[in-house]
Write an enzyme that holds these catalytic residues in place. Structure first.
Site, mmCIF file in Angstrom:
data_model
loop_
_atom_site.group_PDB
_atom_site.id
_atom_site.type_symbol
_atom_site.label_atom_id
_atom_site.label_comp_id
_atom_site.label_asym_id
_atom_site.label_seq_id
_atom_site.Cartn_x
_atom_site.Cartn_y
_atom_site.Cartn_z
ATOM 1 N N GLU A 122 -6.918 4.815 7.594
ATOM 2 C CA GLU A 122 -6.649 6.243 7.344
ATOM 3 C C GLU A 122 -7.845 6.889 6.664
ATOM 4 O OE1 GLU A 122 -2.911 5.613 5.349
ATOM 5 O OE2 GLU A 122 -2.016 5.054 7.262
ATOM 6 N N LYS A 171 0.195 4.220 -0.330
ATOM 7 C CA LYS A 171 -0.420 5.435 0.233
ATOM 8 C C LYS A 171 -0.160 6.616 -0.714
ATOM 9 C CE LYS A 171 -0.093 3.297 4.678
ATOM 10 N NZ LYS A 171 -0.107 3.419 6.134
ATOM 11 N N GLY A 227 2.201 2.239 10.687
ATOM 12 C CA GLY A 227 3.166 3.326 10.537
ATOM 13 C C GLY A 227 3.842 3.735 11.837
ATOM 14 N N SER A 287 3.077 -2.162 10.286
ATOM 15 C CA SER A 287 4.517 -2.223 10.541
ATOM 16 C C SER A 287 5.113 -3.600 10.241
ATOM 17 C CB SER A 287 4.841 -1.784 11.978
ATOM 18 O OG SER A 287 4.465 -0.436 12.163
ATOM 19 N N ASN A 307 0.874 -1.171 0.000
ATOM 20 C CA ASN A 307 0.000 0.000 0.000
ATOM 21 C C ASN A 307 0.913 1.222 0.000
ATOM 22 O OD1 ASN A 307 -1.804 2.034 0.495
ATOM 23 N ND2 ASN A 307 -2.314 1.393 2.590
ATOM 24 N N HIS A 334 -9.594 1.422 4.454
ATOM 25 C CA HIS A 334 -8.342 1.559 5.213
ATOM 26 C C HIS A 334 -8.577 2.485 6.406
ATOM 27 C CE1 HIS A 334 -4.263 2.667 6.266
ATOM 28 N NE2 HIS A 334 -3.893 1.539 5.671
ATOM 29 N N GLU A 375 -5.715 -4.848 10.274
ATOM 30 C CA GLU A 375 -4.678 -3.859 10.554
ATOM 31 C C GLU A 375 -5.015 -3.138 11.859
ATOM 32 O OE1 GLU A 375 -2.519 -2.698 6.622
ATOM 33 O OE2 GLU A 375 -4.164 -1.327 6.984
#
Ligand code: PGA
Length: 247
Positions: free
Chosen positions: A100, A15, A174, A210, A13, A98, A168
């Site tokens: 985010e 991003k 991250g 991560s 991904n 996701h 996730e």
């Protein structure tokens, strides 16, 4: 990765990273490194890079995905991209829900569900993300949150089809904090039971948060973990290829 039971997939991904020349260079570097990978290799890239990456990946085992699609077929939705626009380009995968997007762009379980249905109706392979926040985990709410995300996210969907689920934990994305392999395995086992109850079928379920070249082997050795959704490490061809080449 439990390759005997379910399809193994490592998806990058990217991003909001990489211009077109950078994207092309990354894929060119990646191609020889993952050519013998014994799993599906996917890169989910920004919309602006799709055409470049599709062209660069041609003839290789790298599949291409987007990071979102809208839930309507077409119309007055400024700034959005529809599932059939992606399919027409040759895109095969799409990340949906996701964390985010849930945190910064108002994505809800309901919009995840609508996007998922639109993706499936157009023949895209959706990678549907679920996961709890640190507060939710520390309050003992992890299973409740995941159950709600799955029940609402998969509502009205008929059969597992090409759906891939990505677990996730938000606190691991991250941050450099990874769920321990045992914790990820247990939680993915729980997700599998709920998803199987809902749709009477098994799913490939990825771990994300991560995952990197150093910890991937231990995570991917777990019986419930069928692959990974990789953020930061997917921007480094060598690191991403180490993950793809894990047994
Ligand atoms: P990370 O991101 O690997 O950088 O933690 C994972 C993701 O957000 O999909």
């Amino acid at each position: 990765m439990n390759k005997n039971l379910r399809a193994a997939v490592i998806a990058g991904n990217w991003k909001m990273n990489k211009t077109r020349p950078e994207a092309k260079a990354l894929v060119e570097e990646l191609k020889p490194l993952v050519k013998d990978a014994d799993c599906g290799v996917v890169v989910c890239v920004p919309f602006t890079n799709l055409e470049t990456v599709l062209e660069a990946a041609k003839g290789s085992n790298i599949k291409v995905g987007a990071q979102n699609c809208h839930f309507e077929k077409s119309g007055a939705f400024t700034g959005e991209v529809s599932a059939d626009m992606l399919v027409e380009m040759g895109v095969e995968y799409v990340v949906i829900g996701h964390s985010e997007r849930r945190a910064y762009f108002g994505e809800t379980d309901e919009t995840v569900n609508k996007r998922l249905k639109q993706a499936l109706a157009n023949g895209l392979k959706p990678i549907v993300c679920v996961g709890e926040t640190l507060d939710e985990r520390e309050s003992g709410l992890t299973e409740d949150v995941l159950k709600r995300q799955l029940i609402k996210g998969l509502d009205g969907v008929k059969g597992a089809g090409d759906i891939i689920i990505a677990y996730e934990p938000v606190w691991a994305i991250g941050t450099g904090k990874t769920a321990t392999p045992q914790m990820a395995n247990e939680t993915i086992g729980y997700i599998r039971r709920i998803a199987k109850d809902l749709l009477s079928e098994d799913f490939s379920i990825l771990y994300g948060g991560s995952m990197n070249a150093a910890n991937a082997k231990d995570l991917l050795a777990q019986s419930e973990i069928d692959g990974g959704l990789i953020g930061g490490a997917s921007l480094k061809p060598n690191d991403f290829s180490i993950i793809c080449n894990c047994d």
